[in-house]
Design a protein around this motif. Structure first.
Motif, PDB file in Angstrom:
ATOM      1  N   ASN A   1       0.746  -1.213   0.059  1.00 29.86           N
ATOM      2  CA  ASN A   1      -0.017   0.043  -0.113  1.00 29.86           C
ATOM      3  C   ASN A   1       0.968   1.486  -0.024  1.00 29.86           C
ATOM      4  N   GLU A   2       1.873   1.217   0.630  1.00 20.67           N
ATOM      5  CA  GLU A   2       2.801   2.466   0.876  1.00 20.67           C
ATOM      6  C   GLU A   2       3.513   2.645  -0.438  1.00 20.67           C
ATOM      7  N   LYS A   3       3.951   1.487  -1.026  1.00 19.47           N
ATOM      8  CA  LYS A   3       4.811   1.662  -2.355  1.00 19.47           C
ATOM      9  C   LYS A   3       3.728   2.111  -3.332  1.00 19.47           C
ATOM     10  N   LEU A   4       2.474   1.709  -3.485  1.00 19.67           N
ATOM     11  CA  LEU A   4       1.370   2.157  -4.457  1.00 19.67           C
ATOM     12  C   LEU A   4       1.170   3.666  -4.127  1.00 19.67           C
ATOM     13  N   ILE A   5       1.365   4.007  -2.852  1.00 20.36           N
ATOM     14  CA  ILE A   5       1.008   5.560  -2.620  1.00 20.36           C
ATOM     15  C   ILE A   5       2.133   6.362  -3.242  1.00 20.36           C
ATOM     16  N   ASP A   6       3.394   5.971  -2.946  1.00 13.62           N
ATOM     17  CA  ASP A   6       4.643   6.641  -3.600  1.00 13.62           C
ATOM     18  C   ASP A   6       4.587   6.895  -4.992  1.00 13.62           C
TER      19      ASP A   6
ATOM     20  N   ILE B   1      -4.825  13.520 -13.425  1.00  8.48           N
ATOM     21  CA  ILE B   1      -4.602  13.964 -11.991  1.00  8.48           C
ATOM     22  C   ILE B   1      -5.704  13.586 -10.980  1.00  8.48           C
ATOM     23  N   MET B   2      -6.942  14.030 -11.603  1.00  7.68           N
ATOM     24  CA  MET B   2      -8.161  13.825 -10.777  1.00  7.68           C
ATOM     25  C   MET B   2      -8.139  12.408 -10.159  1.00  7.68           C
ATOM     26  N   MET B   3      -8.052  11.480 -11.288  1.00  8.41           N
ATOM     27  CA  MET B   3      -8.210   9.922 -11.068  1.00  8.41           C
ATOM     28  C   MET B   3      -7.074   9.490 -10.105  1.00  8.41           C
ATOM     29  N   LEU B   4      -5.688   9.924 -10.197  1.00 14.35           N
ATOM     30  CA  LEU B   4      -4.975   9.464  -9.441  1.00 14.35           C
ATOM     31  C   LEU B   4      -5.088  10.359  -8.126  1.00 14.35           C
ATOM     32  N   ASN B   5      -5.605  11.331  -7.992  1.00 15.43           N
ATOM     33  CA  ASN B   5      -5.881  11.967  -6.529  1.00 15.43           C
ATOM     34  C   ASN B   5      -6.820  11.047  -5.886  1.00 15.43           C
ATOM     35  N   THR B   6      -8.112  10.492  -6.677  1.00 20.39           N
ATOM     36  CA  THR B   6      -8.964   9.812  -6.039  1.00 20.39           C
ATOM     37  C   THR B   6      -8.460   8.429  -5.611  1.00 20.39           C
ATOM     38  N   GLN B   7      -7.527   7.933  -6.412  1.00 20.42           N
ATOM     39  CA  GLN B   7      -6.792   6.755  -5.978  1.00 20.42           C
ATOM     40  C   GLN B   7      -6.018   6.827  -4.670  1.00 20.42           C
ATOM     41  N   LEU B   8      -5.242   7.823  -4.740  1.00 20.64           N
ATOM     42  CA  LEU B   8      -4.414   8.127  -3.813  1.00 20.64           C
ATOM     43  C   LEU B   8      -5.155   8.314  -2.478  1.00 20.64           C
ATOM     44  N   MET B   9      -6.142   9.259  -2.293  1.00 17.80           N
ATOM     45  CA  MET B   9      -7.045   9.186  -1.308  1.00 17.80           C
ATOM     46  C   MET B   9      -7.545   8.064  -0.900  1.00 17.80           C
ATOM     47  N   THR B  10      -7.889   7.204  -1.686  1.00 16.55           N
ATOM     48  CA  THR B  10      -8.512   6.096  -0.890  1.00 16.55           C
ATOM     49  C   THR B  10      -7.517   5.237  -0.543  1.00 16.55           C
ATOM     50  N   LEU B  11      -6.301   5.139  -1.202  1.00 16.47           N
ATOM     51  CA  LEU B  11      -5.209   4.223  -0.561  1.00 16.47           C
ATOM     52  C   LEU B  11      -4.879   4.950   1.029  1.00 16.47           C
ATOM     53  N   LEU B  12      -4.804   6.188   1.190  1.00 20.41           N
ATOM     54  CA  LEU B  12      -4.610   6.644   2.397  1.00 20.41           C
ATOM     55  C   LEU B  12      -5.448   6.590   3.409  1.00 20.41           C
ATOM     56  N   LYS B  13      -6.884   6.502   2.836  1.00 19.79           N
ATOM     57  CA  LYS B  13      -8.011   6.155   3.734  1.00 19.79           C
ATOM     58  C   LYS B  13      -7.682   4.730   4.260  1.00 19.79           C
TER      59      LYS B  13
ATOM     60  N   LYS C   1      -4.732   4.277   6.605  1.00 17.28           N
ATOM     61  CA  LYS C   1      -5.317   5.055   8.034  1.00 17.28           C
ATOM     62  C   LYS C   1      -6.088   4.049   8.852  1.00 17.28           C
ATOM     63  N   GLU C   2      -6.964   3.361   8.202  1.00 19.04           N
ATOM     64  CA  GLU C   2      -7.820   2.299   8.732  1.00 19.04           C
ATOM     65  C   GLU C   2      -6.973   1.214   9.083  1.00 19.04           C
ATOM     66  N   ALA C   3      -6.105   0.771   8.456  1.00 12.51           N
ATOM     67  CA  ALA C   3      -5.240  -0.261   8.816  1.00 12.51           C
ATOM     68  C   ALA C   3      -4.324  -0.048   9.961  1.00 12.51           C
ATOM     69  N   GLU C   4      -3.880   1.020   9.817  1.00  5.26           N
ATOM     70  CA  GLU C   4      -2.951   1.516  11.183  1.00  5.26           C
ATOM     71  C   GLU C   4      -3.968   1.580  12.384  1.00  5.26           C
ATOM     72  N   THR C   5      -5.097   2.218  12.385  1.00 14.42           N
ATOM     73  CA  THR C   5      -5.885   2.282  13.559  1.00 14.42           C
ATOM     74  C   THR C   5      -6.407   0.842  13.957  1.00 14.42           C
ATOM     75  N   SER C   6      -6.489  -0.026  13.055  1.00 13.40           N
ATOM     76  CA  SER C   6      -7.115  -1.297  13.634  1.00 13.40           C
ATOM     77  C   SER C   6      -5.802  -2.195  14.153  1.00 13.40           C
ATOM     78  N   SER C   7      -4.489  -1.912  13.690  1.00 15.75           N
ATOM     79  CA  SER C   7      -3.663  -2.690  13.958  1.00 15.75           C
ATOM     80  C   SER C   7      -2.953  -1.869  15.620  1.00 15.75           C
ATOM     81  N   SER C   8      -3.400  -0.529  15.621  1.00 19.06           N
ATOM     82  CA  SER C   8      -2.764  -0.136  17.057  1.00 19.06           C
ATOM     83  C   SER C   8      -4.080  -0.402  18.254  1.00 19.06           C
TER      84      SER C   8
END
Length: 145
Positions: A82-87, A122-134, A137-144
């Motif tokens: 996920n982090e690699k895709l975000i980058d 750019i709009m499509m990539l931003n949408t994908q980026l926001m989805t991956l970031l979400k 974030k959900e994976a980090e909150t569930s693991s913590s």
């Protein structure tokens, strides 16, 4: 004009049956027990040859070193997919923004069409980026928890 035996299969087979093959060899193997003096040969390489050899050797060594560095960096990379895709998405967005800046002063119809395409990408990539970031974030909150 008549050529005897032309087109006749019997004459061909007769000729094949009469053919003989003899092999002669002029090769004389070296006797391992013979006492021949072995001499060391020296070879000299021209300056041009030395340069070419060093260039080829250097290129090969550089290629091997680069592949070793890549393998080490892949082993050391502990980021999630996920982090690699975000980058990767961030990098693609930056490239598109640079393309957009290059076309900003051009008012031609082709440039305007390209700008629209770049904006849509750019709009499509931003949408994908926001989805991956979400998702991250959900994976980090569930693991913590």
């Amino acid at each position: 004009m008549n050529i005897s035996g032309l087109g006749s299969t019997t004459s061909i087979t007769d000729n094949l049956q009469k053919a003989q093959v003899r092999l002669t060899s002029d090769f004389v193997p070296l006797d391992s027990s013979s006492s021949q003096d072995t001499q060391s040969d020296t070879v000299s390489i021209s300056d041009e040859g030395q340069k070419k050899l060093s260039t080829e050797l250097g290129a090969t060594m550089h290629k091997n070193a680069s592949s070793a560095e890549i393998q080490q960096s892949e082993q050391a990379d502990t980021r999630t997919e996920n982090e690699k895709l975000i980058d990767k998405l961030k990098e693609q967005i930056k490239e598109l923004q640079e393309q957009r800046r290059d076309l900003a002063g051009d008012n031609s119809p082709q440039a305007q069409d390209q700008l629209k395409m770049i904006d849509n990408k750019i709009m499509m990539l931003n949408t994908q980026l926001m989805t991956l970031l979400k998702v991250q974030k959900e994976a980090e909150t569930s693991s913590s928890s």
